[in-house]
Design a protein around this motif. Structure first.
Motif, PDB file in Angstrom:
ATOM      1  N   PRO A  61     120.900  77.590 -28.661  1.00  0.00           N
ATOM      2  CA  PRO A  61     120.229  79.062 -29.113  1.00  0.00           C
ATOM      3  C   PRO A  61     120.446  79.269 -30.313  1.00  0.00           C
ATOM      4  O   PRO A  61     121.689  79.404 -30.976  1.00  0.00           O
ATOM      5  CB  PRO A  61     120.624  79.710 -28.052  1.00  0.00           C
ATOM      6  N   LEU A  62     119.588  79.508 -31.080  1.00  0.00           N
ATOM      7  CA  LEU A  62     119.058  80.361 -32.388  1.00  0.00           C
ATOM      8  C   LEU A  62     120.385  81.231 -32.260  1.00  0.00           C
ATOM      9  O   LEU A  62     120.927  81.080 -34.259  1.00  0.00           O
ATOM     10  CB  LEU A  62     118.666  81.303 -32.526  1.00  0.00           C
ATOM     11  N   VAL A  76     114.257  71.414 -33.859  1.00  0.00           N
ATOM     12  CA  VAL A  76     113.513  72.805 -33.986  1.00  0.00           C
ATOM     13  C   VAL A  76     112.745  72.241 -33.171  1.00  0.00           C
ATOM     14  O   VAL A  76     111.337  71.983 -32.680  1.00  0.00           O
ATOM     15  CB  VAL A  76     113.307  73.656 -34.419  1.00  0.00           C
ATOM     16  N   VAL A  77     113.414  72.837 -31.489  1.00  0.00           N
ATOM     17  CA  VAL A  77     112.634  72.893 -30.842  1.00  0.00           C
ATOM     18  C   VAL A  77     111.021  73.893 -29.964  1.00  0.00           C
ATOM     19  O   VAL A  77     111.860  75.214 -29.941  1.00  0.00           O
ATOM     20  CB  VAL A  77     112.745  71.980 -29.406  1.00  0.00           C
ATOM     21  N   THR A  78     109.982  74.085 -30.060  1.00  0.00           N
ATOM     22  CA  THR A  78     109.518  75.616 -29.768  1.00  0.00           C
ATOM     23  C   THR A  78     108.189  75.569 -28.668  1.00  0.00           C
ATOM     24  O   THR A  78     107.968  76.401 -28.314  1.00  0.00           O
ATOM     25  CB  THR A  78     108.491  75.475 -31.357  1.00  0.00           C
ATOM     26  N   HIS A  79     108.223  74.264 -28.294  1.00  0.00           N
ATOM     27  CA  HIS A  79     107.223  74.380 -26.894  1.00  0.00           C
ATOM     28  C   HIS A  79     107.993  73.943 -25.466  1.00  0.00           C
ATOM     29  O   HIS A  79     109.227  72.312 -26.110  1.00  0.00           O
ATOM     30  CB  HIS A  79     105.827  73.809 -27.557  1.00  0.00           C
ATOM     31  N   HIS A  80     107.635  73.269 -24.407  1.00  0.00           N
ATOM     32  CA  HIS A  80     107.685  73.297 -23.671  1.00  0.00           C
ATOM     33  C   HIS A  80     106.979  71.792 -22.947  1.00  0.00           C
ATOM     34  O   HIS A  80     107.448  71.651 -21.595  1.00  0.00           O
ATOM     35  CB  HIS A  80     108.873  73.588 -22.530  1.00  0.00           C
ATOM     36  N   ARG A  81     105.544  71.939 -23.345  1.00  0.00           N
ATOM     37  CA  ARG A  81     104.968  71.243 -22.925  1.00  0.00           C
ATOM     38  C   ARG A  81     103.614  70.688 -23.529  1.00  0.00           C
ATOM     39  O   ARG A  81     103.682  71.864 -24.790  1.00  0.00           O
ATOM     40  CB  ARG A  81     104.202  72.334 -21.337  1.00  0.00           C
ATOM     41  N   PRO A 137     101.070  70.481 -27.952  1.00  0.00           N
ATOM     42  CA  PRO A 137     101.977  71.681 -27.760  1.00  0.00           C
ATOM     43  C   PRO A 137     100.717  72.535 -27.466  1.00  0.00           C
ATOM     44  O   PRO A 137     100.120  73.194 -27.971  1.00  0.00           O
ATOM     45  CB  PRO A 137     103.032  72.113 -28.907  1.00  0.00           C
ATOM     46  N   LEU A 170     108.412  78.496 -26.446  1.00  0.00           N
ATOM     47  CA  LEU A 170     109.266  79.209 -26.370  1.00  0.00           C
ATOM     48  C   LEU A 170     109.626  81.115 -26.601  1.00  0.00           C
ATOM     49  O   LEU A 170     109.745  80.912 -27.610  1.00  0.00           O
ATOM     50  CB  LEU A 170     110.706  78.375 -26.298  1.00  0.00           C
ATOM     51  N   PRO A 198     113.027  79.691 -30.364  1.00  0.00           N
ATOM     52  CA  PRO A 198     113.248  78.311 -30.320  1.00  0.00           C
ATOM     53  C   PRO A 198     114.895  78.040 -29.584  1.00  0.00           C
ATOM     54  O   PRO A 198     115.659  78.169 -30.303  1.00  0.00           O
ATOM     55  CB  PRO A 198     112.741  78.039 -32.248  1.00  0.00           C
ATOM     56  N   LEU A 199     114.550  76.390 -28.854  1.00  0.00           N
ATOM     57  CA  LEU A 199     116.492  75.434 -29.855  1.00  0.00           C
ATOM     58  C   LEU A 199     116.316  74.505 -30.588  1.00  0.00           C
ATOM     59  O   LEU A 199     116.130  74.240 -30.716  1.00  0.00           O
ATOM     60  CB  LEU A 199     115.538  75.224 -28.100  1.00  0.00           C
ATOM     61  N   VAL A 200     117.865  75.132 -31.117  1.00  0.00           N
ATOM     62  CA  VAL A 200     118.429  73.687 -32.006  1.00  0.00           C
ATOM     63  C   VAL A 200     118.671  72.553 -31.622  1.00  0.00           C
ATOM     64  O   VAL A 200     119.490  72.841 -29.738  1.00  0.00           O
ATOM     65  CB  VAL A 200     119.125  74.531 -33.196  1.00  0.00           C
ATOM     66  N   ALA A 242     103.584  65.325 -18.920  1.00  0.00           N
ATOM     67  CA  ALA A 242     103.614  65.923 -19.892  1.00  0.00           C
ATOM     68  C   ALA A 242     103.828  68.369 -19.417  1.00  0.00           C
ATOM     69  O   ALA A 242     104.218  69.236 -20.315  1.00  0.00           O
ATOM     70  CB  ALA A 242     101.906  66.054 -19.456  1.00  0.00           C
ATOM     71  N   MET A 261     108.019  68.487 -20.573  1.00  0.00           N
ATOM     72  CA  MET A 261     108.980  67.596 -21.961  1.00  0.00           C
ATOM     73  C   MET A 261     108.960  69.169 -22.283  1.00  0.00           C
ATOM     74  O   MET A 261     108.102  69.692 -23.302  1.00  0.00           O
ATOM     75  CB  MET A 261     108.270  66.454 -22.958  1.00  0.00           C
ATOM     76  N   ALA A 262     110.634  68.652 -23.805  1.00  0.00           N
ATOM     77  CA  ALA A 262     110.899  69.310 -25.210  1.00  0.00           C
ATOM     78  C   ALA A 262     109.612  69.177 -26.155  1.00  0.00           C
ATOM     79  O   ALA A 262     110.316  68.013 -26.497  1.00  0.00           O
ATOM     80  CB  ALA A 262     111.791  69.867 -24.965  1.00  0.00           C
ATOM     81  N   VAL A 263     108.616  69.758 -26.644  1.00  0.00           N
ATOM     82  CA  VAL A 263     108.816  69.159 -28.058  1.00  0.00           C
ATOM     83  C   VAL A 263     108.824  70.509 -29.237  1.00  0.00           C
ATOM     84  O   VAL A 263     109.248  71.036 -29.250  1.00  0.00           O
ATOM     85  CB  VAL A 263     107.097  69.803 -27.865  1.00  0.00           C
ATOM     86  N   VAL A 264     110.078  69.576 -30.234  1.00  0.00           N
ATOM     87  CA  VAL A 264     110.416  69.684 -30.952  1.00  0.00           C
ATOM     88  C   VAL A 264     109.137  69.750 -32.294  1.00  0.00           C
ATOM     89  O   VAL A 264     107.957  68.231 -32.475  1.00  0.00           O
ATOM     90  CB  VAL A 264     110.909  68.309 -32.642  1.00  0.00           C
ATOM     91  N   THR A 265     109.195  70.508 -32.966  1.00  0.00           N
ATOM     92  CA  THR A 265     107.793  71.081 -33.858  1.00  0.00           C
ATOM     93  C   THR A 265     108.091  71.390 -35.262  1.00  0.00           C
ATOM     94  O   THR A 265     107.132  71.835 -36.572  1.00  0.00           O
ATOM     95  CB  THR A 265     106.951  72.179 -33.376  1.00  0.00           C
ATOM     96  N   HIS A 266     109.459  71.311 -35.882  1.00  0.00           N
ATOM     97  CA  HIS A 266     109.896  72.269 -37.438  1.00  0.00           C
ATOM     98  C   HIS A 266     111.159  71.435 -37.852  1.00  0.00           C
ATOM     99  O   HIS A 266     111.553  71.004 -36.229  1.00  0.00           O
ATOM    100  CB  HIS A 266     110.102  73.125 -37.375  1.00  0.00           C
ATOM    101  N   TRP A 325     111.578  69.763 -18.922  1.00  0.00           N
ATOM    102  CA  TRP A 325     111.936  70.596 -18.360  1.00  0.00           C
ATOM    103  C   TRP A 325     111.574  71.610 -17.333  1.00  0.00           C
ATOM    104  O   TRP A 325     110.382  71.481 -16.778  1.00  0.00           O
ATOM    105  CB  TRP A 325     110.407  71.533 -19.241  1.00  0.00           C
TER     106      TRP A 325
END
Lengths: 514, 514
Positions: free
Chosen positions: A75-76, A95-100, A111, A117, A120-122, B90, B93-98, B158
């Protein structure tokens, strides 16, 4: 003396960087994945890493450290607590910001905005902060200390320029983490890990290393002291091959790792962390490879002996295979370097000579070819990877031991090769360390001269800190040089500081580096 | 007969779910991390997983499959190609965007809008698509086939409702992936993996399993056939403990895995994948645990024998420790189940009786206590975890073998326990399988009756597909039931389909499931 035709196109002396890439491809160790900065580790490369894991893990367990596993995602808030640490890593984290994902309506995926989320998770770049969280729950009293853990894991640091094994966005490593009651105990653990790494590097990887403390500017973000083992590559550059950090109470403060002391007082623990990664495989290549490909130290070779029957697609093949299988069984019954010998009977279709060069490039320590005439004579044709060429004839230097005696000689050959690779690398390193440079102009001149591989220079310095150190680092940067480490067990300083002219207090290595 | 005081607060029969959580805590195996759906695997739990890894990896290597490592991140385009596969994954899933964080100006951190990835990356939920990419590069001719790989890795799905070991957002597993020239060879590999899993589960985990094919609705997204091993937990529910998938040419088509056949024709390869995860640890707990905690099958116990000296903080302790150390050396010199016996001399401070219960809850197979009187008599006090209680006295069932003979009996005890746990679990499973249910009302009645743990019912069916199958699944769902698998080696069907009344074609297990 005949010209020797080497098994690679590029020679180390001609273009070391291109040679490195060629070895990786020719030995079928790894390749770029197409995913930014991430590599695929192919079976031969991964087999070497597995051997490293096994041998280092044995040392970790023997030291009484226990393996565990912590989450990939952090976690951040964990990063927000340790300012210096996040400054050191914030520039390069995934950085994970979405889960679908959902369809974008044009055949693609995006996304799902509905699945953002809250926080966001690192993807972990290292696990001090998340393991610190757990330690703060697990440690109440001095009886819970020391707490000594290790994890084997993948980590991600978003690297701009990557290079297989040496610098990749995702890499594999082990990270040791411990908490202690006192600074002394924590520092002792820091040294324990450093010495474990030195022994692992030298005894298992045949990689001679200098153990020492990194200067302040090279410390791990948030550490009080960072120690490293540094190895010299064949181009004279340094590679940091493992680090051990005394973190003081910095991370304990951030994660609230406190214990009730014997006297009942609430006290911050002192923490330590240490890591070795797949980077070590890159070091192995750059130290032991030659113009014919990789040479794998026998302790790390997935197969130490490869038997190649010279099959001819004829009825006689059956007898030849039986002859080879007897040999295989005899060799695998032997023990070398403390373990049963790992031997492969490679009976895939194809010419033995072509397969021989495959295994030469992969660096299998011993290659044994067996043809019809060998079988008639009751002998084998044995090639040592560390003595490949007859320099007079320019041909492969086959030996022809009796088949029945051959197996018994394997343990000696492997032990000799393991030691020989270390000795060779150590002699080369010592021949390329200069210790007579006492002024910056000579240093600049040394590293700017014609010689492509100027090696390392051990200088004396007054150990400047803060701004004074920054100036030194800046000046070295102009020369494309870095401070490596302050070697342990070095003679005391006895001259002026090369940078300031003040009396020096210690010695420090200066070198180009990976 | 005295009342036996068990080492846990919750009994299996009272609340199985609460019991499961209590065992995990009491055996110090794992805990919630605070990161959504991710657990921390603590040393004892991880040590069991490491043993599973070692034994399964030995089987994988013996089968000739090679380990490798592929990237954690998968580009979106890989998922876009295989529609059915992405539909299956779909949603989770954890999505990395940054790739960078920056300060938000209020002391916190946020993803840096300047560091948005052009194409988001998915954290792998499984690796068919990325390994397929690599296979398409590596495979040109029929000579490159079969290509058989395995990776040990973490994956992320997820999950909304998680449960330690059984369903976590991040979990650890191995995933085997292979490509073959023909459907026959690929199906043979699918069966090879299934049989390897069966042998691993039964011989190493002491987990009796039913191997069989999953019905169409339970297939892996994108697979042509999915096979599983199913184990019965002590609450009668089923746990899918491993799967092997024949993927046909679906993934080969999506990833363009083609080879030049012998005749020179470009042909799609047939692919296979198979996986076993940390879920197996959850299965181990729910099959072998009892009201005193975990029982670890000896093949998987990080320590098979724990020696507890009854220290008194007195000068005599030294002689006692020496006596125990001689015992430790004698036991570790023994070999059990094909490996040296793993023995721990637990000389941490603390009362032996308290430590005994710690090790009982952790499920160490053999606990040996040694006090001053034992030493005088030249004996030890030995407790078998699978025969903990003297049911007459209600006290722990200590045996008192001679110290010098004790070590020699350990291999027999461990082998006996390994087998005993399997036999016990198999008998319990067989006692809880009903095979006489031929109409849906009886099925409903069976699963709605008072009995808490109704076990499994093997029914006969006509193997409906498509909409007909959907109806069956829907009806079962109302009863909170699922189709598990169609067992191999079952007698042929000889009655009507329980769902449609048509002649049945095979048997299928129906059960509640994890």
């Amino acid at each position: 003396m005949s010209a020797i035709r080497h098994a690679l196109n590029t020679k180390r002396d001609d273009d070391f960087a291109a040679w490195y890439q060629e070895v990786i491809a020719a030995a079928d160790m790894a390749e770029e994945s197409g995913v930014r900065g991430c590599m695929i580790i192919k079976p031969w490369g991964y087999g070497i890493w597995e051997r490293m894991q096994r041998l280092l893990d044995d040392r970790i367990k023997a030291a009484g450290v226990q393996n565990a596993y912590f989450p990939l995602f952090i976690p951040l808030k964990n990063f927000e607590r340790e300012a210096e640490h996040v400054d050191g890593f914030a520039k390069e984290m995934a950085v994970v910001t979405h889960h679908r994902l959902i369809a974008d309506g044009e055949g693609g995926l995006i996304p799902d905005p509905e699945a953002k989320l809250e926080e966001p998770l690192v993807v972990r770049p290292t696990s001090e902060t998340i393991i610190g969280d757990a330690m703060s729950r697990w440690i109440q009293s001095w009886r819970d200390l020391p707490l000594r853990l290790n994890q084997w894991a993948n980590v991600v640091r978003w690297e701009m320029r990557t290079r297989m094994f040496l610098r990749t966005s995702e890499f594999l490593w082990q990270e040791g983490h411990s908490a202690h009651a006192t600074a002394e105990e924590a520092q002792e653990e820091t040294m324990m890990a450093l010495e474990m790494y030195r022994a692992f590097a030298e005894e298992d990887v045949a990689l001679p290393v200098i153990a020492g403390e990194k200067p302040e500017n090279e410390r791990f973000p948030g550490a009080v002291e960072t120690w490293s083992i540094e190895a010299m590559m064949q181009d004279g550059k340094a590679l940091q091959a493992g680090t051990s950090h005394y973190l003081g109470t910095n991370f304990a403060h951030a994660a609230n790792i406190k214990y009730q002391s014997d006297a009942g007082r609430e006290t911050l623990a002192h923490t330590v962390s240490w890591g070795v990664s797949t980077r070590m495989v890159g070091g192995l290549i750059m130290v032991h490879g030659d113009d014919d490909g990789l040479r794998v130290p026998p302790a790390l070779a997935p197969f130490q002996v490869v038997i190649l029957p010279m099959l001819r697609d004829k009825p006689e093949d059956e007898a030849l295979l039986a002859y080879c299988d007897t040999l295989r069984a005899a060799i695998s019954g032997q023990s070398a370097l403390g373990e049963p010998v790992r031997v492969l009977l490679d009976n895939r279709p194809g010419k033995a000579a072509a397969k021989r060069w495959d295994w030469v490039r992969k660096g299998a320590p011993v290659i044994i070819e067996v043809g019809g005439r060998d079988m008639e004579n009751g002998v084998v044709s044995l090639l040592r990877r560390d003595a490949l060429w007859n320099t007079e004839s320019g041909k492969p230097a086959f030996q022809n031991p009796d088949r029945d005696l051959c197996a018994q000689t394997i343990p000696t050959i492997l032990a000799d090769m393991q030691n020989g690779l270390l000795v060779e690398a150590r002699e080369r390193r010592e021949a390329n360390i200069r210790r007579d440079v006492s002024d910056i102009d000579t240093l600049a001149e040394h590293f700017s001269r014609e010689a492509k591989y100027p090696g390392w220079v051990e200088v004396q310095w007054a150990k400047p800190t803060g701004e004074a150190l920054e100036k030194v680092v800046e000046r070295l940067k102009e020369l494309r040089l870095t401070l490596r480490n302050v070697p342990m067990h070095a003679p005391p300083a006895d001259g002026p500081c090369i940078f300031t002219g003040e009396p020096a207090v210690e010695r420090v290595f200066v070198a180009r580096a990976y």
